[in-house]
Design an enzyme around this catalytic site. Structure first.
Site, mmCIF file in Angstrom:
data_model
loop_
_atom_site.group_PDB
_atom_site.id
_atom_site.type_symbol
_atom_site.label_atom_id
_atom_site.label_comp_id
_atom_site.label_asym_id
_atom_site.label_seq_id
_atom_site.Cartn_x
_atom_site.Cartn_y
_atom_site.Cartn_z
ATOM 1 N N CYS A 51 -22.612 3.938 -7.239
ATOM 2 C CA CYS A 51 -21.753 4.871 -6.478
ATOM 3 C C CYS A 51 -22.555 6.124 -6.093
ATOM 4 N N CYS A 80 -20.793 -5.890 -6.991
ATOM 5 C CA CYS A 80 -20.183 -6.568 -8.147
ATOM 6 C C CYS A 80 -20.622 -8.037 -8.212
ATOM 7 N N CYS A 95 -15.717 -7.876 -17.103
ATOM 8 C CA CYS A 95 -16.808 -6.955 -16.742
ATOM 9 C C CYS A 95 -17.930 -6.990 -17.783
ATOM 10 N N CYS A 130 -19.241 -0.219 -4.404
ATOM 11 C CA CYS A 130 -18.919 -0.596 -5.791
ATOM 12 C C CYS A 130 -18.282 -1.986 -5.852
ATOM 13 N N CYS A 179 -21.659 -5.065 -17.958
ATOM 14 C CA CYS A 179 -22.112 -4.692 -16.611
ATOM 15 C C CYS A 179 -21.644 -3.270 -16.247
ATOM 16 N N ASP A 209 0.757 -1.246 0.000
ATOM 17 C CA ASP A 209 0.000 0.000 0.000
ATOM 18 C C ASP A 209 0.788 1.297 0.000
ATOM 19 N N CYS A 261 -16.043 2.849 2.305
ATOM 20 C CA CYS A 261 -17.253 2.483 1.562
ATOM 21 C C CYS A 261 -16.917 1.225 0.755
ATOM 22 N N CYS A 296 -21.342 -1.171 -10.665
ATOM 23 C CA CYS A 296 -20.530 -0.383 -9.727
ATOM 24 C C CYS A 296 -20.686 1.108 -10.010
HETATM 25 C C1 B12 Z 1 -4.800 6.176 -3.368
HETATM 26 C C2 B12 Z 1 -5.522 4.893 -3.062
HETATM 27 C C3 B12 Z 1 -6.891 4.959 -2.833
HETATM 28 C C4 B12 Z 1 -7.711 6.200 -3.142
HETATM 29 C C5 B12 Z 1 -7.951 6.257 -4.679
HETATM 30 C C6 B12 Z 1 -8.467 4.925 -5.245
HETATM 31 C C7 B12 Z 1 -8.406 4.784 -6.756
HETATM 32 N N1 B12 Z 1 -9.267 3.948 -7.295
HETATM 33 O O1 B12 Z 1 -7.577 5.418 -7.384
HETATM 34 C C8 B12 Z 1 -8.979 5.963 -2.271
HETATM 35 C C9 B12 Z 1 -8.736 6.585 -0.905
HETATM 36 C C10 B12 Z 1 -10.277 6.516 -2.838
HETATM 37 C C11 B12 Z 1 -8.940 4.453 -2.141
HETATM 38 C C12 B12 Z 1 -10.057 3.692 -1.866
HETATM 39 C C13 B12 Z 1 -10.028 2.311 -1.706
HETATM 40 N N2 B12 Z 1 -8.934 1.535 -1.659
HETATM 41 CO CO1 B12 Z 1 -7.145 2.166 -2.099
HETATM 42 N N3 B12 Z 1 -5.369 2.576 -2.607
HETATM 43 C C14 B12 Z 1 -4.820 3.677 -3.003
HETATM 44 C C15 B12 Z 1 -3.341 3.419 -3.349
HETATM 45 C C16 B12 Z 1 -2.459 3.894 -2.180
HETATM 46 C C17 B12 Z 1 -2.888 4.082 -4.659
HETATM 47 C C18 B12 Z 1 -3.881 3.869 -5.806
HETATM 48 C C19 B12 Z 1 -3.599 4.756 -6.994
HETATM 49 O O2 B12 Z 1 -2.474 4.942 -7.350
HETATM 50 N N4 B12 Z 1 -4.659 5.314 -7.589
HETATM 51 C C20 B12 Z 1 -4.568 6.044 -8.794
HETATM 52 C C21 B12 Z 1 -5.264 5.224 -9.886
HETATM 53 C C22 B12 Z 1 -5.177 5.984 -11.196
HETATM 54 O O3 B12 Z 1 -4.530 4.036 -9.902
HETATM 55 P P1 B12 Z 1 -5.110 2.584 -9.505
HETATM 56 O O4 B12 Z 1 -6.338 2.723 -8.696
HETATM 57 O O5 B12 Z 1 -4.005 1.813 -8.912
HETATM 58 O O6 B12 Z 1 -5.537 2.092 -10.882
HETATM 59 C C23 B12 Z 1 -4.613 1.611 -11.818
HETATM 60 C C24 B12 Z 1 -5.248 0.460 -12.528
HETATM 61 O O7 B12 Z 1 -6.644 0.630 -12.534
HETATM 62 C C25 B12 Z 1 -4.644 0.582 -13.859
HETATM 63 N N5 B12 Z 1 -5.417 0.164 -14.990
HETATM 64 C C26 B12 Z 1 -6.574 0.614 -15.465
HETATM 65 N N6 B12 Z 1 -6.890 -0.034 -16.580
HETATM 66 C C27 B12 Z 1 -5.897 -0.893 -16.818
HETATM 67 C C28 B12 Z 1 -5.687 -1.792 -17.836
HETATM 68 C C29 B12 Z 1 -4.516 -2.544 -17.814
HETATM 69 C C30 B12 Z 1 -4.261 -3.447 -18.950
HETATM 70 C C31 B12 Z 1 -3.569 -2.420 -16.755
HETATM 71 C C32 B12 Z 1 -2.325 -3.230 -16.704
HETATM 72 C C33 B12 Z 1 -3.816 -1.521 -15.734
HETATM 73 C C34 B12 Z 1 -4.970 -0.772 -15.799
HETATM 74 O O8 B12 Z 1 -4.344 1.939 -14.092
HETATM 75 C C35 B12 Z 1 -4.420 2.654 -12.926
HETATM 76 C C36 B12 Z 1 -3.206 3.551 -12.781
HETATM 77 O O9 B12 Z 1 -2.029 2.995 -13.182
HETATM 78 C C37 B12 Z 1 -3.323 1.845 -3.513
HETATM 79 C C38 B12 Z 1 -2.026 1.150 -3.097
HETATM 80 C C39 B12 Z 1 -0.935 1.279 -4.144
HETATM 81 N N7 B12 Z 1 0.282 1.503 -3.698
HETATM 82 O O10 B12 Z 1 -1.184 1.151 -5.344
HETATM 83 C C40 B12 Z 1 -4.512 1.410 -2.610
HETATM 84 C C41 B12 Z 1 -5.355 0.230 -3.098
HETATM 85 C C42 B12 Z 1 -5.625 0.418 -4.557
HETATM 86 N N8 B12 Z 1 -6.594 0.398 -2.335
HETATM 87 C C43 B12 Z 1 -7.143 -0.714 -1.958
HETATM 88 C C44 B12 Z 1 -8.380 -0.814 -1.270
HETATM 89 C C45 B12 Z 1 -8.690 -2.145 -0.603
HETATM 90 C C46 B12 Z 1 -9.264 0.283 -1.208
HETATM 91 C C47 B12 Z 1 -10.729 0.288 -0.739
HETATM 92 C C48 B12 Z 1 -11.503 -0.993 -0.998
HETATM 93 C C49 B12 Z 1 -10.799 0.625 0.780
HETATM 94 C C50 B12 Z 1 -12.202 0.919 1.300
HETATM 95 N N9 B12 Z 1 -13.108 -0.024 1.366
HETATM 96 O O11 B12 Z 1 -12.504 2.026 1.692
HETATM 97 C C51 B12 Z 1 -11.285 1.489 -1.537
HETATM 98 C C52 B12 Z 1 -11.770 1.016 -2.930
HETATM 99 C C53 B12 Z 1 -12.356 2.118 -3.758
HETATM 100 C C54 B12 Z 1 -12.128 1.875 -5.251
HETATM 101 N N10 B12 Z 1 -13.182 1.617 -5.994
HETATM 102 O O12 B12 Z 1 -10.978 1.935 -5.683
HETATM 103 C C55 B12 Z 1 -6.345 -1.928 -2.435
HETATM 104 C C56 B12 Z 1 -7.035 -2.519 -3.674
HETATM 105 C C57 B12 Z 1 -7.079 -4.024 -3.742
HETATM 106 C C58 B12 Z 1 -7.803 -4.491 -4.993
HETATM 107 N N11 B12 Z 1 -8.285 -5.717 -4.930
HETATM 108 O O13 B12 Z 1 -7.911 -3.796 -5.983
HETATM 109 C C59 B12 Z 1 -4.933 -1.250 -2.717
HETATM 110 C C60 B12 Z 1 -4.113 -1.917 -3.820
HETATM 111 C C61 B12 Z 1 -4.167 -1.293 -1.377
HETATM 112 C C62 B12 Z 1 -3.605 -2.673 -1.067
HETATM 113 N N12 B12 Z 1 -2.307 -2.777 -0.887
HETATM 114 O O14 B12 Z 1 -4.313 -3.653 -0.993
HETATM 115 N N13 B12 Z 1 -7.692 3.955 -2.366
HETATM 116 S S1 SF4 Z 2 -19.811 -4.376 -10.922
HETATM 117 FE FE1 SF4 Z 2 -18.009 -5.703 -11.147
HETATM 118 S S2 SF4 Z 2 -18.348 -6.807 -13.082
HETATM 119 FE FE2 SF4 Z 2 -19.776 -5.082 -13.032
HETATM 120 S S3 SF4 Z 2 -18.663 -3.475 -14.147
HETATM 121 FE FE3 SF4 Z 2 -18.272 -3.166 -11.974
HETATM 122 S S4 SF4 Z 2 -16.356 -4.231 -11.594
HETATM 123 FE FE4 SF4 Z 2 -17.139 -4.987 -13.559
HETATM 124 S S1 SF4 Z 3 -15.971 3.130 -2.651
HETATM 125 FE FE1 SF4 Z 3 -16.877 2.882 -4.694
HETATM 126 S S2 SF4 Z 3 -19.086 3.198 -4.418
HETATM 127 FE FE2 SF4 Z 3 -18.078 3.972 -2.594
HETATM 128 S S3 SF4 Z 3 -17.848 6.167 -3.044
HETATM 129 FE FE3 SF4 Z 3 -15.920 5.161 -3.644
HETATM 130 S S4 SF4 Z 3 -16.184 4.704 -5.812
HETATM 131 FE FE4 SF4 Z 3 -18.215 5.164 -5.001
#
Ligand code: B12
Ligand code: SF4
Ligand code: SF4
Length: 349
Positions: free
Chosen positions: A198, A248, A188, A244, A191, A133, A241, A194
Site C-alpha cells: 500500500c 494478493c 491469509c 492491495c 502473508c 453499496d 486503486c 497487501c
Molecule cells: C466506505 C467504503 C469504502 C471506503 C473505505 C473502505 C474500507 N476498507 O473501509 C473506500 C473509499 C476507501 C473504499 C475503497 C474500496 N472499495 Co469500498 N466500500 C465502502 C462501503 C460503502 C462501506 C465500507 C465500510 O463500512 N467500511 C468501514 C470498515 C470498518 O468496514 P468494512 O470495510 O466493511 O469492514 C468490515 C469487515 O472487514 C469486518 N471484519 C473485520 N474482521 C472481521 C472478522 C469477522 C469474523 C467478521 C464477521 C467481520 C470482520 O469488520 C468491518 C466493519 O464491520 C462498502 C459498501 C457497504 N455498504 O458495506 C464498499 C465496499 C466495501 N467497497 C468495495 C470495493 C469494491 C472497493 C474498492 C475495491 C474500489 C476500488 N478499487 O477503488 C476499494 C477497496 C479498498 C479496500 N482495501 O478496502 C466492495 C468490496 C467487495 C469485496 N470483495 O470486499 C464493497 C462491499 C461495495 C460493494 N457493494 O461491492 N470503499
Molecule cells: S495479500 Fe491477500 S492473502 Fe496476503 S494478507 Fe493480504 S489479503 Fe491476505
Molecule cells: S486500495 Fe489498497 S493499496 Fe490502494 S491505497 Fe487503498 S488500501 Fe492502499
C-alpha cells in the site's frame, strides 16, 4: 420455503444473472459492529459522514425494514468487467478495475431486482428488497456470515476459488432462512503483501484501514484536495486503486499474469502519448462535457472537480511537462488553484 428449496431456485438463475456465488444469513446484529463503531469514533472514515448516519440501521436493520428477517447475499465479478462502456473516453489513465465499465449501482441492482420480481411472483406475501453499496448495510460482515468469503488483511472479502474482485449485493427478505454453511476460515496466514504494497500506508494493521489515506478515498470519495504529504504517493492512479488486491496471492492464482502490481506503470512511448491525451482532455473539458461523457460510469461520482484534481496529481507525479499550459489555466480555479501551483512547481524540478 425451506433454505434448500430457495437455494435450488436461485441456483437456476445464478448463471443468467452473472452472479458467481451466493449464500444467505439471518439479519442478526453484525458480528463486527463494535469494530465498525470504534472505527468511526477514531475518525478513520474521513468525510464519509453517511457511514455515521447509517450506523443505527446497520446495527438493527429491522428498525428501518420491520419485516426483514434474512438476507440473500450475492457476489458478482468485476474482472473482466461485465458491463463495458463502448465509448469509454479514457485510453490509458490508470482506472481501478471496478470502474472500467458502467456503474454497478445501476446494473447490479437491476439484476437483483429482476430476481426479486421472480421471487415475489412465487411468494406474493413475502417481501424482497435489493441493495448494493450505498444502502445502510454492513456488506462485508453480511457476506462473511453468508459464507461468501473471509475478510482479508486488506479488508476485502476473499473467496479461495473466486478471489476478491467481485461486488457484493443483497436481497433482504421477510423469509426466515438460516445459514447452512459455516463461515469460511481465514486463509491469509502469515502473508502481509497487501499491507506492504500500500503506497500510502492506509492499511494500519491487518483488517483496519485509515480510509483518509486510501487512494480510492482520495481520488473518488473525497471532495477535497489531498494533503501534500499524500500527493506523491498516489503515483499514477487516476481513479481508485487496486494494489492491495492485485498483489494478493489468491487473486494472482486465479487471474494468472493478468493483474498489474506495479506501483507506477512503465509506459511505452505510444501509451505515454495516450495518457497525455487523456489528461489533456480532462484538464481542459468543461464540467458539462465531463458530466455528459462519464454519465452512468463510476467516474461521474468524482465530478469535474474530482477528475481535474486527479489529473493534476498524475501530471505532477509523471512530470508531464507538455501539459504545462493546461495546468496553468487552472491557477485561478477557486478550489484547484493551489494544487495547480504545486503541480507547476513539480514540473520545474
Ligand atoms: C466506505 C467504503 C469504502 C471506503 C473505505 C473502505 C474500507 N476498507 O473501509 C473506500 C473509499 C476507501 C473504499 C475503497 C474500496 N472499495 Co469500498 N466500500 C465502502 C462501503 C460503502 C462501506 C465500507 C465500510 O463500512 N467500511 C468501514 C470498515 C470498518 O468496514 P468494512 O470495510 O466493511 O469492514 C468490515 C469487515 O472487514 C469486518 N471484519 C473485520 N474482521 C472481521 C472478522 C469477522 C469474523 C467478521 C464477521 C467481520 C470482520 O469488520 C468491518 C466493519 O464491520 C462498502 C459498501 C457497504 N455498504 O458495506 C464498499 C465496499 C466495501 N467497497 C468495495 C470495493 C469494491 C472497493 C474498492 C475495491 C474500489 C476500488 N478499487 O477503488 C476499494 C477497496 C479498498 C479496500 N482495501 O478496502 C466492495 C468490496 C467487495 C469485496 N470483495 O470486499 C464493497 C462491499 C461495495 C460493494 N457493494 O461491492 N470503499
Ligand atoms: S495479500 Fe491477500 S492473502 Fe496476503 S494478507 Fe493480504 S489479503 Fe491476505
Ligand atoms: S486500495 Fe489498497 S493499496 Fe490502494 S491505497 Fe487503498 S488500501 Fe492502499
Amino acid at each position: 420455503m425451506t433454505p434448500q428449496e430457495m437455494k435450488s431456485l436461485i441456483d437456476e438463475t445464478l448463471e443468467d444473472l452473472g452472479f458467481s456465488h451466493f449464500g444467505f444469513t439471518s439479519l442478526s446484529k453484525p458480528l463486527s459492529f463494535e469494530f465498525y463503531k470504534e472505527w468511526l469514533n477514531q475518525g478513520l472514515h474521513g468525510d464519509m459522514k453517511y457511514l455515521e448516519d447509517h450506523a443505527p440501521i446497520k446495527e438493527d436493520p429491522r428498525s428501518k425494514w420491520p419485516r426483514a428477517q434474512s438476507a440473500l447475499v450475492f457476489a458478482i465479478p468485476y474482472f473482466p468487467h461485465p458491463e463495458k462502456k463502448q465509448d469509454f473516453p479514457l485510453k490509458q489513465a490508470r482506472v481501478s478495475l471496478y470502474a472500467q465499465g458502467m456503474d454497478y449501482h445501476f446494473w447490479f441492482k437491476e439484476r437483483m431486482a429482476s430476481l426479486c420480481k421472480k421471487l415475489q411472483e412465487l411468494m406474493p406475501n413475502e417481501e424482497f428488497l435489493p441493495f448494493t453499496d450505498s444502502s445502510p448495510v454492513l456488506e462485508r460482515d453480511l457476506a462473511k456470515r453468508a459464507g461468501l468469503g473471509w475478510v482479508g488483511k486488506n479488508t476485502c472479502l476473499i473467496h479461495p476459488k473466486k478471489g476478491s474482485l467481485f461486488f457484493i449485493g443483497e436481497i433482504y427478505t421477510s423469509l426466515k432462512l438460516q445459514t447452512e454453511v459455516a463461515p469460511l476460515p481465514d486463509f491469509c496466514g502469515t502473508c502481509t503483501r497487501c499491507i506492504d504494497i500500500c503506497p500510502t500506508g492506509a492499511l494500519l494493521e491487518p483488517r483496519k484501514m485509515d480510509a483518509r489515506k486510501c487512494i480510492s478515498y482520495l481520488t473518488i470519495e473525497s471532495r477535497q484536495v489531498p494533503p501534500e504529504n499524500l500527493r506523491e504517493k498516489i503515483g499514477d492512479w487516476f481513479f481508485g486503486c487496486d494494489l492491495c488486491q492485485t498483489v494478493c496471492p489468491w487473486n494472482q492464482k486465479i487471474f494468472k499474469g493478468q493483474l498489474s502490481i506495479e506501483q507506477n506503470l512503465n509506459l511505452s512511448k505510444e501509451s505515454e502519448d495516450l495518457l497525455i491525451e487523456d489528461l489533456r482532455y480532462i484538464l481542459s473539458a468543461s464540467g458539462k462535457k465531463i458530466g455528459r461523457v462519464f454519465l452512468g460510469t463510476p467516474l461521474a461520482r468524482a465530478g469535474s472537480f474530482g477528475l481535474k484534481r486527479n489529473a493534476l496529481i498524475v501530471v505532477a507525479n509523471k512530470k508531464i511537462k507538455s501539459l504545462k499550459e493546461e495546468v496553468t489555466a487552472l491557477l485561478e480555479h477557486d478550489k484547484l488553484g493551489e494544487l495547480a501551483a504545486w503541480t507547476l512547481d513539480r514540473l520545474k524540478s
